[in-house]
Design an enzyme around this catalytic site. Structure first.
Site: not given
Ligand code: T46
Length: 141
Positions: A57
């Site tokens: 993303h």
């Molecule tokens: C990024 C990379 C480096 C939350 O509820 N609060 C939060 O602050 C975050 C970051 C995530 N979440 C929830 C949303 C999803 O259900 O945690 C779950 C996993 O999140 P995501 O799939 O977005 O995680 P990554 O590791 O793909 O990405 C994250 C950050 O979202 C993103 O901003 O730059 O780490």
């Protein structure tokens, strides 16, 4: 911040001062001095398998500093024109990403612990999760 984000750079690696002595090391981070935004959120990631691919993303507004506190991983970064890989394995460095950078991260060592400093609260509306839409938005930024 003493290491300005260069024009045309899609990321910046920030080198933090290590206060080391016989007891070990300490890094202190201050908003404005060591990175260029006030922190509204901190999150951390660990226990990720080697070949998992996270991210996929970009963000419309969010700025972040990503720290690899233990172990290592690879960040694939894409600004819509170029793609590069940044290997993170140094807890005294921070990967500073501004908005509109597509990121995928993978190749996690078993001991990898990432900590992320974020400029905004969590907002799903700030995410661009479709690569074609990302290319469209970057082209019109
Ligand atoms: C990024 C990379 C480096 C939350 O509820 N609060 C939060 O602050 C975050 C970051 C995530 N979440 C929830 C949303 C999803 O259900 O945690 C779950 C996993 O999140 P995501 O799939 O977005 O995680 P990554 O590791 O793909 O990405 C994250 C950050 O979202 C993103 O901003 O730059 O780490």
């Amino acid at each position: 911040m003493h290491q300005p984000y260069g024009t045309g750079s899609m990321y910046q690696l920030l080198d933090f001062k290590i206060h080391g002595d016989l007891r070990g090391n300490l890094v202190a981070l201050e908003a404005g001095a060591d990175f260029p935004f006030a922190v509204k959120r901190v999150y951390y990631i660990w226990g990720t398998s080697y070949d998992a691919i996270r991210g996929k993303h970009a963000h419309r507004q969010l700025e972040q500093v990503i720290l690899c506190l233990a172990g290592s991983c690879d960040f694939v970064l894409d600004d819509g024109c170029r793609r590069t890989v940044v290997h993170l394995d140094n807890p005294a460095q921070g990967l500073y990403l501004r908005h509109n950078i597509w990121r995928e991260f993978t190749h996690f060592s078993a001991d990898c612990v990432l900590m992320v400093l974020a400029s905004e609260h969590y907002d799903e509306a700030d995410y661009i999760r479709d690569y074609a839409l990302f290319l469209h938005e970057v082209a019109h930024d």
